[in-house]
Write an enzyme that holds these catalytic residues in place. Structure first.
Site, PDB file in Angstrom:
ATOM      1  N   ARG A  61       8.128  -6.281  18.488  1.00  0.00           N
ATOM      2  CA  ARG A  61       7.847  -5.510  17.322  1.00  0.00           C
ATOM      3  C   ARG A  61       8.064  -4.230  17.397  1.00  0.00           C
ATOM      4  O   ARG A  61       8.458  -3.360  16.634  1.00  0.00           O
ATOM      5  CB  ARG A  61       6.446  -6.236  16.656  1.00  0.00           C
ATOM      6  CG  ARG A  61       6.226  -5.652  15.252  1.00  0.00           C
ATOM      7  CD  ARG A  61       4.880  -6.209  14.778  1.00  0.00           C
ATOM      8  NE  ARG A  61       4.642  -7.497  14.672  1.00  0.00           N
ATOM      9  CZ  ARG A  61       5.408  -8.362  13.735  1.00  0.00           C
ATOM     10  NH1 ARG A  61       5.970  -7.771  12.824  1.00  0.00           N
ATOM     11  NH2 ARG A  61       5.270  -9.626  13.844  1.00  0.00           N
ATOM     12  N   MET A  86      10.024  -7.903   4.329  1.00  0.00           N
ATOM     13  CA  MET A  86       9.057  -8.792   4.819  1.00  0.00           C
ATOM     14  C   MET A  86       8.916  -8.760   6.413  1.00  0.00           C
ATOM     15  O   MET A  86       8.706  -9.960   6.942  1.00  0.00           O
ATOM     16  CB  MET A  86       9.903 -10.295   4.503  1.00  0.00           C
ATOM     17  CG  MET A  86      10.249 -10.158   3.396  1.00  0.00           C
ATOM     18  SD  MET A  86       8.707 -10.369   2.299  1.00  0.00           S
ATOM     19  CE  MET A  86       8.072 -11.935   2.409  1.00  0.00           C
ATOM     20  N   ASN A 103       4.112   0.311  -0.687  1.00  0.00           N
ATOM     21  CA  ASN A 103       4.423  -1.142  -0.834  1.00  0.00           C
ATOM     22  C   ASN A 103       4.354  -1.639  -2.296  1.00  0.00           C
ATOM     23  O   ASN A 103       3.196  -1.396  -2.830  1.00  0.00           O
ATOM     24  CB  ASN A 103       3.734  -1.873   0.297  1.00  0.00           C
ATOM     25  CG  ASN A 103       4.173  -3.419   0.338  1.00  0.00           C
ATOM     26  OD1 ASN A 103       5.416  -3.738   0.228  1.00  0.00           O
ATOM     27  ND2 ASN A 103       3.273  -4.250   0.348  1.00  0.00           N
ATOM     28  N   HIS A 105       2.984  -5.449  -3.695  1.00  0.00           N
ATOM     29  CA  HIS A 105       2.650  -6.705  -3.342  1.00  0.00           C
ATOM     30  C   HIS A 105       2.345  -7.363  -4.496  1.00  0.00           C
ATOM     31  O   HIS A 105       1.721  -7.244  -5.418  1.00  0.00           O
ATOM     32  CB  HIS A 105       1.102  -6.649  -2.532  1.00  0.00           C
ATOM     33  CG  HIS A 105       0.690  -7.917  -2.053  1.00  0.00           C
ATOM     34  ND1 HIS A 105       1.111  -8.526  -0.895  1.00  0.00           N
ATOM     35  CD2 HIS A 105      -0.210  -8.701  -2.554  1.00  0.00           C
ATOM     36  CE1 HIS A 105       0.394  -9.577  -0.760  1.00  0.00           C
ATOM     37  NE2 HIS A 105      -0.427  -9.559  -1.720  1.00  0.00           N
ATOM     38  N   THR A 137      -1.548   1.231   4.953  1.00  0.00           N
ATOM     39  CA  THR A 137      -2.497   1.568   6.008  1.00  0.00           C
ATOM     40  C   THR A 137      -2.394   0.419   6.862  1.00  0.00           C
ATOM     41  O   THR A 137      -1.886  -0.539   6.807  1.00  0.00           O
ATOM     42  CB  THR A 137      -3.950   1.934   5.525  1.00  0.00           C
ATOM     43  OG1 THR A 137      -4.340   0.514   4.987  1.00  0.00           O
ATOM     44  CG2 THR A 137      -3.807   2.712   4.338  1.00  0.00           C
ATOM     45  N   LEU A 140      -3.714  -4.831   6.681  1.00  0.00           N
ATOM     46  CA  LEU A 140      -2.654  -5.450   5.817  1.00  0.00           C
ATOM     47  C   LEU A 140      -2.854  -5.560   4.382  1.00  0.00           C
ATOM     48  O   LEU A 140      -4.112  -6.090   4.003  1.00  0.00           O
ATOM     49  CB  LEU A 140      -2.395  -6.795   6.393  1.00  0.00           C
ATOM     50  CG  LEU A 140      -1.303  -7.605   5.597  1.00  0.00           C
ATOM     51  CD1 LEU A 140       0.121  -7.110   6.184  1.00  0.00           C
ATOM     52  CD2 LEU A 140      -1.304  -9.278   6.297  1.00  0.00           C
ATOM     53  N   ASP A 141      -2.056  -5.078   3.609  1.00  0.00           N
ATOM     54  CA  ASP A 141      -2.081  -5.399   2.131  1.00  0.00           C
ATOM     55  C   ASP A 141      -3.590  -4.820   1.757  1.00  0.00           C
ATOM     56  O   ASP A 141      -4.394  -5.335   0.746  1.00  0.00           O
ATOM     57  CB  ASP A 141      -2.163  -6.713   1.693  1.00  0.00           C
ATOM     58  CG  ASP A 141      -0.678  -7.408   1.832  1.00  0.00           C
ATOM     59  OD1 ASP A 141       0.193  -6.372   1.957  1.00  0.00           O
ATOM     60  OD2 ASP A 141      -0.688  -8.602   1.956  1.00  0.00           O
TER      61      ASP A 141
HETATM   62  C1  GRF Z   1       8.536  -9.179  -4.531  1.00  0.00           C
HETATM   63  O1  GRF Z   1       7.703 -10.164  -5.256  1.00  0.00           O
HETATM   64  C2  GRF Z   1       7.688  -8.130  -3.810  1.00  0.00           C
HETATM   65  O2  GRF Z   1       6.627  -8.167  -4.618  1.00  0.00           O
HETATM   66  C3  GRF Z   1       7.395  -8.887  -2.499  1.00  0.00           C
HETATM   67  O3  GRF Z   1       8.685  -9.519  -2.340  1.00  0.00           O
HETATM   68  C4  GRF Z   1       9.541  -9.657  -3.436  1.00  0.00           C
HETATM   69  C5  GRF Z   1      10.615  -9.070  -3.268  1.00  0.00           C
HETATM   70  O4  GRF Z   1      11.583  -9.123  -4.230  1.00  0.00           O
HETATM   71  N1  GRF Z   1       6.690  -8.141  -1.501  1.00  0.00           N
HETATM   72  P1  GRF Z   1      12.646  -8.340  -4.431  1.00  0.00           P
HETATM   73  O5  GRF Z   1      13.549  -8.341  -2.796  1.00  0.00           O
HETATM   74  O6  GRF Z   1      12.477  -6.781  -4.575  1.00  0.00           O
HETATM   75  O7  GRF Z   1      13.555  -8.915  -5.435  1.00  0.00           O
END
Ligand code: GRF
Length: 213
Positions: A61, A86, A103, A105, A137, A140-141
């Site tokens: 990573r 992701m 980000n 979420h 930060t 996470l989330d």
């Molecule tokens: C979205 O729901 C976002 O909030 C999450 O992953 C999904 C990605 O969708 N982190 P996209 O690739 O922007 O269509």
């Protein structure tokens, strides 16, 4: 003018909503960690520079984060916008770009961090769900919240119907947050709270993005 690098892993619909909003943001590049991400094609079709840094090509990573961070540093964007990216970053990567990684979420944080947020919301029986744009930060989330958008949860909802409703709100709030960054309205107060100067939104909680065009 503010600039950004957008990181994606898949379809990139949030990236599309940000680009389509014409906020004045300069998108220096779109980078995917997955070679087959459908969002790459769309980015290229818009004349954006779209690149792949395949995480599978790196042993650790940290090695991937180093390569990605080096590429981003060469592009020297103001912001790094995660749009369905992701991968979890090492702490070193986040500390390299403090306060500059943003980000989206798909939940009303701090509820439902992590994956499968819509299934988590349905299992918990919440009546309101939504999405959050936040600063990244090392926790996470859990970084400072810039804007949230809420949707009702209907009794007949499935993961699919609920995620579609939330995605529509994602496509409103992420461009809104970007617009605030571009207009230099975002301020950090103590204790990790974001304030938006003259946001044009009627509540402090920034729950309703609807007032803005
Ligand atoms: C979205 O729901 C976002 O909030 C999450 O992953 C999904 C990605 O969708 N982190 P996209 O690739 O922007 O269509």
């Amino acid at each position: 003018m503010k600039s950004a690098v957008i990181l994606i892993s898949g379809r990139g619909s949030n990236m599309r909503s940000i680009v389509a909003a014409e906020t004045g943001l300069e998108v220096k590049a779109v980078i995917s960690n997955r070679p087959g991400a459908p969002g790459l094609e769309w980015a290229r079709s818009q004349g954006l520079s779209a690149r792949v840094i395949d995480h599978k090509a790196f042993a650790t990573r940290e090695a991937f984060d180093q390569a990605l961070g080096d590429e981003i540093e060469r592009l020297s964007p103001d912001l790094i916008l995660l749009a369905g990216f992701m991968r979890i970053f090492s702490e070193g990567f986040i500390r390299r770009f403090p306060g500059r990684i943003v980000n989206i979420h798909p939940s009303l944080l701090p509820a439902f961090p992590g994956l499968h947020t819509h299934a988590q919301a349905l299992a918990a029986g919440v009546k309101v769900h939504g999405a959050t744009v936040h600063i990244v930060t090392p926790a996470l989330d859990n970084g400072p919240i810039v804007i949230q958008g809420a949707v009702p949860v209907m009794p007949e909802d499935t993961e699919e119907t609920l995620s579609a409703r939330v995605l529509a709100v994602e496509h409103r709030i992420y461009p809104q947050a970007v617009r605030w960054f571009v207009e230099d309205r975002i301020e950090f107060s103590g204790a990790g709270v974001v304030r938006v100067r003259d946001s044009g939104v009627s509540t402090d909680s920034l729950v309703s993005p609807r007032e803005r065009p």
